[in-house]
Structures are given as structure tokens and as C-alpha cells.
Design an enzyme around this catalytic site. Sequence first.
Site, PDB file in Angstrom:
ATOM      1  CB  ILE A 471      -3.591   3.614 -13.847  1.00 19.30           C
ATOM      2  CG1 ILE A 471      -2.604   2.553 -13.354  1.00 19.30           C
ATOM      3  CG2 ILE A 471      -2.850   4.759 -14.497  1.00 19.30           C
ATOM      4  CD1 ILE A 471      -1.787   1.920 -14.466  1.00 19.30           C
ATOM      5  CB  THR A 473      -2.314   0.441  -9.024  1.00 17.19           C
ATOM      6  OG1 THR A 473      -1.870   1.795  -8.866  1.00 17.19           O
ATOM      7  CG2 THR A 473      -2.190   0.046 -10.476  1.00 17.19           C
ATOM      8  N   GLY A 514       6.007   2.536 -10.760  1.00 16.55           N
ATOM      9  CA  GLY A 514       5.430   3.773 -10.270  1.00 16.55           C
ATOM     10  C   GLY A 514       5.555   3.958  -8.773  1.00 16.55           C
ATOM     11  NE  ARG A 594       9.325  -2.020   3.990  1.00 15.41           N
ATOM     12  CZ  ARG A 594       9.330  -0.814   4.551  1.00 15.41           C
ATOM     13  NH1 ARG A 594      10.102   0.147   4.054  1.00 15.41           N
ATOM     14  NH2 ARG A 594       8.560  -0.552   5.590  1.00 15.41           N
ATOM     15  CB  ILE A 595       3.237  -6.081   0.778  1.00 17.28           C
ATOM     16  CG1 ILE A 595       3.813  -7.272  -0.002  1.00 17.28           C
ATOM     17  CG2 ILE A 595       1.791  -5.817   0.369  1.00 17.28           C
ATOM     18  CD1 ILE A 595       3.875  -7.079  -1.499  1.00 17.28           C
ATOM     19  N   PRO A 598      -1.542  -4.430   2.038  1.00 15.81           N
ATOM     20  CG  PRO A 598      -1.071  -5.737   3.904  1.00 15.81           C
ATOM     21  CD  PRO A 598      -1.195  -4.303   3.455  1.00 15.81           C
ATOM     22  CB  THR A 600      -4.512  -1.816  -2.815  1.00 17.90           C
ATOM     23  OG1 THR A 600      -3.352  -1.463  -2.065  1.00 17.90           O
ATOM     24  CG2 THR A 600      -5.679  -0.947  -2.381  1.00 17.90           C
ATOM     25  N   GLY A 667       7.286  -3.575  -6.713  1.00 17.92           N
ATOM     26  CA  GLY A 667       6.259  -3.368  -7.744  1.00 17.92           C
ATOM     27  C   GLY A 667       5.490  -4.643  -7.998  1.00 17.92           C
ATOM     28  CD  GLU A 670       3.817  -4.221 -15.768  1.00 16.98           C
ATOM     29  OE1 GLU A 670       3.954  -4.007 -16.977  1.00 16.98           O
ATOM     30  OE2 GLU A 670       4.483  -3.639 -14.899  1.00 16.98           O
TER      31      GLU A 670
END
Length: 711
Positions: A471, A473, A514, A594-595, A598, A600, A667, A670
Site C-alpha cells: 500500500i 510501504t 503485513g 529487525r529492520i 533502512p 523504506t 512492523g 504505525e
Amino acid sequence: MTTTTQAVRSTGAFGTAHTRVEGRDKVTGAARYAGDFPFDELAHGWLVLSTVARGRIRTVQADPVLAMPGVLAVLHHENAPRVTTDYMSVVGPPDPALGLFQHDQVPYVGWPVALVLAETSEQAREAAEALVVDYDEEPHDIAFYAGHPDAYLPAGSPAGPAEVVKGDVEDALARSAVVVDEEYTTPEEHHSPLEPHAATARWEAGRLDVVDSNQSTVWVAGELAKLFSLDPAAVRVRSEHVGGGFGSKGVRPHQVAAAMAATLLQRPVRVVLTRRQMFSLVGYRSPTTQRVRLGADPDGRLRALDHQALSLTSTVHEFVEPSAAFGRPLYDADAHRTAFRVVRLDLPTPTFMRAPGEAPGSFALESALDELAEKCGLDPIALRVRNEPAVGPVSGLPFSSRNLLACFDEGARRFGWADRDPRPGVRRDGRWLLGTGMAAATFHVGIGPSTAAVTAEADGTYTVRINATDIGTGARTALTLVAAESLETEPARVRVHIGDSDLGAAMFAGGSMGTRSWAWAVMRAAADLREQLALGGDIPPDGITARSDTAEAVAALAKKERHSFGAQFAEVAVDVASGEVRVRRLLGIFAAGRIVNPLTARGQFVGGMIWGISMALHEEAVRDRASGAQVGPDLANYHFSANADVPAIEADWVDDPDPDDPVGIKGIGEIGVVGTAAAIANAVWHATGVRHRALPIRPDRVLTAGGSSSA
């Protein structure tokens, strides 16, 4: 099928910055959104919405409209095909608004009352605007306020029970040396994603094929099958690119309208919502009133935390904004009570909106914590550290990982918090009063079952198929990196197919769940594929495919408190003459597992923080009491942060490993908005010495507050 995710050799894909794999297509216009797909014999539908807040439809004067150029049909309650809403969806009973044109009742302004079908979009719109609908109006009530006599405790919400109590709150408050007891309010807010909602439906080879902009194709396909009493296998929904959703792009009336019209006309039908229609048809964030009572010892240790919140819903469908749940995992207290209530009004049904519950809830609780710090003579960070829990304050469960203190430390260091003069109203730059503020953030970590298929192709590449939805992200890119790492290959050798209900069941894009959910399914399928490839042999022309289904694994996850955390820091300037508030600096430090990417990830954090600026200073939908209609439902009148309102924003993260989590992703969609408005409001107090407990902090509110102790 292997049941564990095997350790893999790092290829540098996971955790390094990568541009979006579809980025070039998006910036060149090659990427097709739901309203862009060409179809032969395409007809267009235009929804007509009610202009009264409550009543019944007396007549629909369709004949004059049917005589207009290009008009094919007018659907309304007297001639529309029947649908069923007597079923349970993945999020509970369906919204009755999906039962298009099934009766003559009107429960709120903006209720769909007709659909005009024409050869072109322009003809459909002209005819829809000319359609006369007569109503028998009834008295309506849209008044939302604290202490509403019809407020009730709902059965629950996705955030858990409506009321959670630990200990005796009243006794703890009575024994507290320092007490804060204040009310905080937030207004109605709207998603307004860049891409409007759009759907095109057609029948092809006996199947209903829908091209749509949504956050879960499998969800929309399942709902349409139930609404029209179809075999689930007879419905396909595709969503190739989505220009934002924020919770609004679930199952909505325009998809039902397109499917209904395509069935009637036996040709493709497209229904696109206007920006103004979106303010009525796709949900919004309910206004809230929140009472927060905090009781503490002189050193700031909490004895009591009581957070009571009220939101609204429509008279036909229940949705709860669980604002009070925000503090349940955050601060320790001897007595802890959180409850959210709801009141039914003659208004459209609210829905999930980025950080539902946490966004408005964090404004109230983190503002109240700042007020408590002031009363105790403590630094706001020191107060929060003093009330750091060892386990879940309400649940008693251990945390999977909790690095909030690391966020405070790193944020304070980078923001220069130690140099802050705690006295309010003492810093000045010309006509501007300057202040700094901070707030904590948290968001729950969830996961949903998903299926995935990974194929080793004969040409040495890999194809991943999973019904994820991007969407905006960067999920498509993140899954490419996850797959590359799991397969021990380079991202360029991985192709990811998403956004098609034919790909199977998968978690929707929402709740910051997601990427976490999809990644686990991809990792498990990739691990199985690696085992098959390790056996040796040539890859056949149609490839070798491994599949995964994480349903059982998700259900077996250890019972722990899983949350992401963050610390927000803001510097503001307040114009003493005009009342304008400008955010000069904004820093967010997060502990979010965990990313994956980096590049996005930082965009997601910063985007959420910008939304927090909007929430603090701009966003506010206003309704006319007499008609129930919104005043100025468009982006000219609904204010939000534009380029000139956005300062230098910095977002970063601390290490946040979770040793017993096979995915490690928490996640990030938000948490960026959580706490931002509170940090800004606390900075405004520090600049002026005046507390603002109602959002947004408009110039007129700043001026009328003057030097008083409350806004």
C-alpha cells in the site's frame, strides 16, 4: 515441510538500503493503479449519496436521468439485485452499508442511495448530480460529548477487552500525594490516501474479476463471494499497486456497486470515488474524549493509572476506537484501570486509521504524564523511567523484548535533552517562544497466518508468490530482500508476485502486521526449497516449487507481550502575535525489531511523524449540527501538514533483537505517528506555560488560552 526457519548465510540483502523494485515504474507512470486498467466496452458508475442525516427515501426520480446522453441504468432500492449481509467476515459482522440499495432507510448523511451507470465517467457524473431523490426526514442526533448518557462498554475490540482493571484505583488515588485529573479531546480525522478508492468489475470465463485498490485482495474476494452468494473460487480480486490506504481500503460500497452493475450490464463497470465521497464512504477516525487520572508518590512513582475513553459509532454498525488500551503495556502502577466506551450516533461508521487507538490514546496519556512530571518537579524522561515495568503491567506476561529505555537514552543524547531548561516560557527567538517536549510510543506486534510459494526457475532465478499487498510501504521490496536472504542469493535474481487473490490466503496489510506475517511464510517456503535443492539434480523447465502455510506456527507462538517502542522529541516555536505553532525539529528513535530495508523503513517512520504534526496542529473535520453533513469535505478545507509545515525530521532505531522470534520483524507502519502529537503539545506547554488538551492546537486556541493554566 520444514517446521523451523533455518539459519542462512547473509548475502547483505536483509538490513541494507535498497530502492523500491517498482520505483521506476511508479515515477515514470508505467505502474497501473486500479483506475488505470483499460477494458473494452467499459461502463462507468457514479454513486449518489444521501443528503439527509436520517429518514427514508420517498422517491427516486430516475426517468429524467435515464433520458440523458449515455445513461445506461439507475440502480436504487426498488430495482437493485438482492445481496446478503447475514454472515461473519474476518473482522466481524459486515458493515450494512455493503448491502447496497436493499431498503429505503437512511441512517446518516452520505449513505449510498443510487448508482448511475453511463458510457463515460463524465456522463455518469452529470446524470448522478442531476438525479433527484426525495426523502421523508426524521430527527437526528450527531452530538458527541463527554459523559454522553447513551455511552456503553462494547463487548470488546481488536485491542482486547473494553475494560481492564487491576487493583483499587479509587483507593490508590486517595493515597496519592500528587494527582493529575484532566480531560483530553481529539477531533474526527480522515485518511485521504493519495489514490482514491476505485474498482473495476467484469465477468470473465464464469468468474467475477475485480481490479481494485485495497489492503487485502483475499478479504475483498471473500466478502464479495458472500455478498453475492458465489462460490469463493468464482471471485478473483487483483490489486497491483495501491496509492495508500491507512486502514480505509477494506471492503467498501464502491466494490459492491461495481460487481452489482457488471452483473446487470454484463460488461465491465468501473466505480471511482471522488475525494468528497471518500469523506463519507470509507471510514474515518472517531473523535474522542478521554479522562486520564494519575496518582503518584512525591518521587513520581505511579500508584494509580486510570484512563477512560469515549468514541462514537454509527447506529447501524459498531466500530470502537480503543484509545484507552494504549497504556496497558506501557507503565507500571499499583492500580490500573483502562476502559473505552462508545456511543451510537446518526453518523457514518468510523474505521481503522493508522495506529487505531494508540494515536489518540498516546496524546492523552503522554500529555498527562508530562503534567505529572511538572507537578512532581521531575524531568519527563526521568518520570517515565521511574515507572518502567519488568513485565506487562496488566497482563503480567514477560516482554519478548522491550528497549524503550534505549530509545529514551539515544533520543535524549541526539536531541540535546540534557541542555533543556525545564522552566516553561523562558526561551525566545524574536517574536517566537521556544519549547521542547517528548513522549513515549508503543504499538502492539501481531502476526497472521499466510501462505507462500517459492519457485527455483530453470534460468537460475527465483519466483515468490504471496498474496501480500503493497500500500506504498515498500512491502514488495522488503519481501524481495527477505527472499534473497533466505535463499542465499542476490535480490536481482528474485521476482515477487503479490496482490492477487488467486495466490492464496495471506494476512491483510494493516496493524503493522503485513510484512512480518508475509516474511515468515516466505522464509519457511524458502527454507524448504533450499532443502529440496540441496538434494541435487537439474531444475526442470517448470521449476521446483516449495509452499508454506504458517497457520499452525502462528497459533503456537509463545504467549508474551510483543510490542515495538519509541521515543518522540519535538522543538516548537509559538508566535505570540498570531498564535501560530511551528515545529522546528522532530526526532524519533524506535525499537522495532529487525529492520528489513533502512531506506523504506525511515520513510515509514518519518511519514508517521509528519502525520503526527498534522494531528497536533492541523487535522480536524467539522460537521454542521443542523444537517449532519461535513463542512468542506475536501483537501482545500480539511487541513493537513504541507511541505512548509514539515521541519527537519530525523528517524532512527536501536537494536531490538527478539531471541525466540523466528521472524524478528515487529512492523513499523504505525508507530511513527504514536506519541508525536503529545510530544508537540508538551513542547507547546514548555514554550508558553499553557497546556493544550484539545487537538488540533490551532492559532485561535493558542491566542484565547492566553496565560491561563489550561486550554
